[in-house]
Scaffold this motif. Structure first.
Motif, mmCIF file in Angstrom:
data_model
loop_
_atom_site.group_PDB
_atom_site.id
_atom_site.type_symbol
_atom_site.label_atom_id
_atom_site.label_comp_id
_atom_site.label_asym_id
_atom_site.label_seq_id
_atom_site.Cartn_x
_atom_site.Cartn_y
_atom_site.Cartn_z
ATOM 1 N N ARG A 7 4.970 6.528 -12.025
ATOM 2 C CA ARG A 7 3.859 7.360 -12.492
ATOM 3 C C ARG A 7 3.572 8.536 -11.571
ATOM 4 O O ARG A 7 3.274 9.641 -12.015
ATOM 5 N N LYS A 8 3.604 8.292 -10.269
ATOM 6 C CA LYS A 8 3.165 9.296 -9.300
ATOM 7 C C LYS A 8 4.294 9.965 -8.525
ATOM 8 O O LYS A 8 4.082 10.970 -7.845
ATOM 9 N N GLY A 9 5.484 9.362 -8.524
ATOM 10 C CA GLY A 9 6.594 9.922 -7.747
ATOM 11 C C GLY A 9 6.546 9.553 -6.271
ATOM 12 O O GLY A 9 7.328 10.065 -5.476
ATOM 13 N N HIS A 10 5.647 8.670 -5.894
ATOM 14 C CA HIS A 10 5.538 8.238 -4.497
ATOM 15 C C HIS A 10 6.581 7.157 -4.228
ATOM 16 O O HIS A 10 6.756 6.245 -5.036
ATOM 17 N N LYS B 34 0.857 -1.186 0.000
ATOM 18 C CA LYS B 34 0.000 0.000 0.000
ATOM 19 C C LYS B 34 0.892 1.234 0.000
ATOM 20 O O LYS B 34 1.855 1.324 0.769
ATOM 21 N N CYS B 35 0.561 2.200 -0.843
ATOM 22 C CA CYS B 35 1.292 3.464 -0.906
ATOM 23 C C CYS B 35 0.972 4.285 0.345
ATOM 24 O O CYS B 35 -0.199 4.487 0.673
ATOM 25 N N LEU B 36 2.003 4.751 1.026
ATOM 26 C CA LEU B 36 1.787 5.537 2.230
ATOM 27 C C LEU B 36 1.494 7.001 1.932
ATOM 28 O O LEU B 36 1.139 7.759 2.829
ATOM 29 N N ASP C 157 6.163 -6.010 -6.098
ATOM 30 C CA ASP C 157 7.244 -5.022 -6.159
ATOM 31 C C ASP C 157 7.225 -4.255 -7.480
ATOM 32 O O ASP C 157 7.412 -3.034 -7.507
ATOM 33 N N VAL C 158 6.977 -4.955 -8.585
ATOM 34 C CA VAL C 158 6.912 -4.298 -9.896
ATOM 35 C C VAL C 158 5.756 -3.312 -9.933
ATOM 36 O O VAL C 158 5.895 -2.194 -10.454
ATOM 37 N N GLU C 159 4.612 -3.686 -9.365
ATOM 38 C CA GLU C 159 3.475 -2.756 -9.312
ATOM 39 C C GLU C 159 3.839 -1.502 -8.519
ATOM 40 O O GLU C 159 3.469 -0.390 -8.899
ATOM 41 N N CYS C 160 4.558 -1.669 -7.408
ATOM 42 C CA CYS C 160 4.971 -0.516 -6.600
ATOM 43 C C CYS C 160 5.922 0.386 -7.381
ATOM 44 O O CYS C 160 5.818 1.616 -7.335
#
Length: 73
Positions: free
Chosen positions: A53-56, A26-28, A44-47
């Motif tokens: 894409r988002k820079g998170h 989950k993105c924090l 991990d690839v999805e993260c």
């Protein structure tokens, strides 16, 4: 005063047979969640894609399994 006799038994913990480990993330920053998978590399690839894409850059990763505790023989 009554006395107690304590007996200790050794145990071991293993993964429950016929169950899978599940990886999640989950993105924090925004709360986005990766699709849970049995393969940690897929998550991990999805993260990394989300990060691109988002820079998170911060994610909480979870690895869930079913534990089985048995007496050691």
């Amino acid at each position: 005063m009554p006395r107690s006799l304590l007996r200790y038994t050794k145990h071991r913990i293993t993964q429950q047979p016929d169950t899978e480990v599940t990886f999640e993330a989950k993105c924090l920053t925004c709360g986005w969640e990766a699709t849970p998978a049995a393969d940690g590399a897929t998550v991990d690839v999805e993260c990394m894609s989300h990060s691109g894409r988002k820079g998170h850059t911060r994610f909480r990763r979870l690895c869930t399994s079913v534990a089985l505790v048995e007496r050691a023989e």
